[in-house]
Design a protein around this motif. Structure first.
Motif, PDB file in Angstrom:
ATOM      1  N   GLN A   1       0.769  -1.109  -0.139  1.00  0.00           N
ATOM      2  CA  GLN A   1      -0.115   0.022  -0.009  1.00  0.00           C
ATOM      3  C   GLN A   1       0.956   1.258  -0.206  1.00  0.00           C
ATOM      4  N   PRO A   2       0.474   2.441  -0.580  1.00  0.00           N
ATOM      5  CA  PRO A   2       1.167   3.787  -0.474  1.00  0.00           C
ATOM      6  C   PRO A   2       1.474   3.959   0.863  1.00  0.00           C
ATOM      7  N   ILE A   3       2.649   4.647   1.197  1.00  0.00           N
ATOM      8  CA  ILE A   3       3.020   4.965   2.565  1.00  0.00           C
ATOM      9  C   ILE A   3       2.398   6.469   2.719  1.00  0.00           C
ATOM     10  N   ARG A   4       1.996   6.662   3.854  1.00  0.00           N
ATOM     11  CA  ARG A   4       1.684   8.216   4.233  1.00  0.00           C
ATOM     12  C   ARG A   4       2.613   8.715   5.179  1.00  0.00           C
ATOM     13  N   ILE A   5       3.958   9.230   5.113  1.00  0.00           N
ATOM     14  CA  ILE A   5       4.755   9.373   6.232  1.00  0.00           C
ATOM     15  C   ILE A   5       4.292  10.354   7.259  1.00  0.00           C
ATOM     16  N   GLU A   6       3.358  11.228   6.777  1.00  0.00           N
ATOM     17  CA  GLU A   6       2.888  11.963   7.722  1.00  0.00           C
ATOM     18  C   GLU A   6       1.890  11.270   8.647  1.00  0.00           C
ATOM     19  N   ASP A   7       1.221  10.386   8.470  1.00  0.00           N
ATOM     20  CA  ASP A   7       0.547   9.356   9.440  1.00  0.00           C
ATOM     21  C   ASP A   7       1.576   8.760  10.303  1.00  0.00           C
ATOM     22  N   LEU A   8       2.643   7.944   9.589  1.00  0.00           N
ATOM     23  CA  LEU A   8       3.632   7.340  10.356  1.00  0.00           C
ATOM     24  C   LEU A   8       4.150   8.377  11.567  1.00  0.00           C
ATOM     25  N   ALA A   9       4.347   9.340  10.953  1.00  0.00           N
ATOM     26  CA  ALA A   9       5.298  10.484  11.951  1.00  0.00           C
ATOM     27  C   ALA A   9       4.311  10.649  13.047  1.00  0.00           C
ATOM     28  N   LYS A  10       2.912  11.162  12.724  1.00  0.00           N
ATOM     29  CA  LYS A  10       1.724  11.324  13.835  1.00  0.00           C
ATOM     30  C   LYS A  10       1.677  10.374  14.671  1.00  0.00           C
ATOM     31  N   GLU A  11       1.648   9.082  14.418  1.00  0.00           N
ATOM     32  CA  GLU A  11       1.603   8.070  15.166  1.00  0.00           C
ATOM     33  C   GLU A  11       2.602   8.034  16.307  1.00  0.00           C
ATOM     34  N   LEU A  12       3.885   8.374  15.818  1.00  0.00           N
ATOM     35  CA  LEU A  12       4.817   8.308  16.902  1.00  0.00           C
ATOM     36  C   LEU A  12       5.206   9.753  17.634  1.00  0.00           C
ATOM     37  N   SER A  13       4.172  10.628  17.329  1.00  0.00           N
ATOM     38  CA  SER A  13       4.363  11.960  17.849  1.00  0.00           C
ATOM     39  C   SER A  13       5.479  12.592  17.496  1.00  0.00           C
ATOM     40  N   MET A  14       6.095  12.542  16.044  1.00  0.00           N
ATOM     41  CA  MET A  14       7.122  13.154  15.606  1.00  0.00           C
ATOM     42  C   MET A  14       6.695  13.941  14.439  1.00  0.00           C
ATOM     43  N   SER A  15       7.765  15.030  14.394  1.00  0.00           N
ATOM     44  CA  SER A  15       7.930  15.629  13.293  1.00  0.00           C
ATOM     45  C   SER A  15       7.907  14.827  11.853  1.00  0.00           C
ATOM     46  N   VAL A  16       7.682  15.379  10.732  1.00  0.00           N
ATOM     47  CA  VAL A  16       7.814  14.492   9.437  1.00  0.00           C
ATOM     48  C   VAL A  16       9.705  14.467   9.485  1.00  0.00           C
ATOM     49  N   SER A  17      10.132  15.706   9.584  1.00  0.00           N
ATOM     50  CA  SER A  17      11.344  15.710   9.343  1.00  0.00           C
ATOM     51  C   SER A  17      12.174  14.879  10.346  1.00  0.00           C
ATOM     52  N   GLY A  18      11.790  14.742  11.524  1.00  0.00           N
ATOM     53  CA  GLY A  18      12.275  13.920  12.769  1.00  0.00           C
ATOM     54  C   GLY A  18      12.245  12.448  12.423  1.00  0.00           C
ATOM     55  N   PHE A  19      11.049  12.322  12.004  1.00  0.00           N
ATOM     56  CA  PHE A  19      10.551  10.885  11.563  1.00  0.00           C
ATOM     57  C   PHE A  19      11.583  10.400  10.468  1.00  0.00           C
ATOM     58  N   HIS A  20      11.768  11.032   9.439  1.00  0.00           N
ATOM     59  CA  HIS A  20      12.883  10.666   8.359  1.00  0.00           C
ATOM     60  C   HIS A  20      14.262  10.418   9.030  1.00  0.00           C
ATOM     61  N   VAL A  21      14.745  11.342   9.728  1.00  0.00           N
ATOM     62  CA  VAL A  21      16.166  11.196  10.425  1.00  0.00           C
ATOM     63  C   VAL A  21      16.236   9.996  11.256  1.00  0.00           C
ATOM     64  N   HIS A  22      15.178   9.853  12.192  1.00  0.00           N
ATOM     65  CA  HIS A  22      15.120   8.485  12.973  1.00  0.00           C
ATOM     66  C   HIS A  22      15.211   7.251  12.145  1.00  0.00           C
ATOM     67  N   PHE A  23      14.264   7.280  11.123  1.00  0.00           N
ATOM     68  CA  PHE A  23      14.004   6.287  10.347  1.00  0.00           C
ATOM     69  C   PHE A  23      15.338   5.599   9.783  1.00  0.00           C
ATOM     70  N   LYS A  24      16.111   6.752   9.106  1.00  0.00           N
ATOM     71  CA  LYS A  24      17.012   6.346   8.462  1.00  0.00           C
ATOM     72  C   LYS A  24      18.258   5.934   9.358  1.00  0.00           C
TER      73      LYS A  24
END
Length: 110
Positions: free
Chosen positions: A14-37
């Motif tokens: 399914q298509p990924i919604r980065i905004e939803d994943l970040a929100k679920e973790l109470s993170m900003s989108v940019s913070g989510f990207h940094v931590h994920f990487k």
């Protein structure tokens, strides 16, 4: 991050919604990207793409699907886009790669 990775694993087709994943973790989108990487050494999209391509390869090898069927089953809507991505990732077009893997497996058993 574990929840995000599990979500991508469970829904890789399914298509990924980065905004939803970040929100679920109470993170900003940019913070989510940094931590994920940091955890995976990949962006979320790269991670999903690798999962899709590995599963498509397995479907072609184990279930005998052709490239278009495998690509569609893992979430690609365009067979030519799937083939380009596959070749970029594995170094060969899908069916040539699968044929070579099968031939190698036969030789290894002999």
């Amino acid at each position: 991050m574990v929840r995000a990775i599990e979500s991508i694993l469970a829904n890789f087709d399914q298509p990924i919604r980065i905004e939803d994943l970040a929100k679920e973790l109470s993170m900003s989108v940019s913070g989510f990207h940094v931590h994920f990487k940091t955890v995976t050494a990949m962006t979320p999209i790269q991670f999903q793409k690798q999962l899709r391509l590995q599963e498509a390869r397995r479907l072609m090898l184990d279930d005998g699907l052709d490239a278009a069927q495998a690509g569609f089953q893992v979430g690609y809507e365009d067979a030519s886009h799937f083939s380009r991505e596959y070749k970029r990732h594995f170094g060969k077009p899908p069916m040539r790669d699968v044929e070579q893997l099968r031939a190698t497996a036969i030789l290894d058993r002999a």
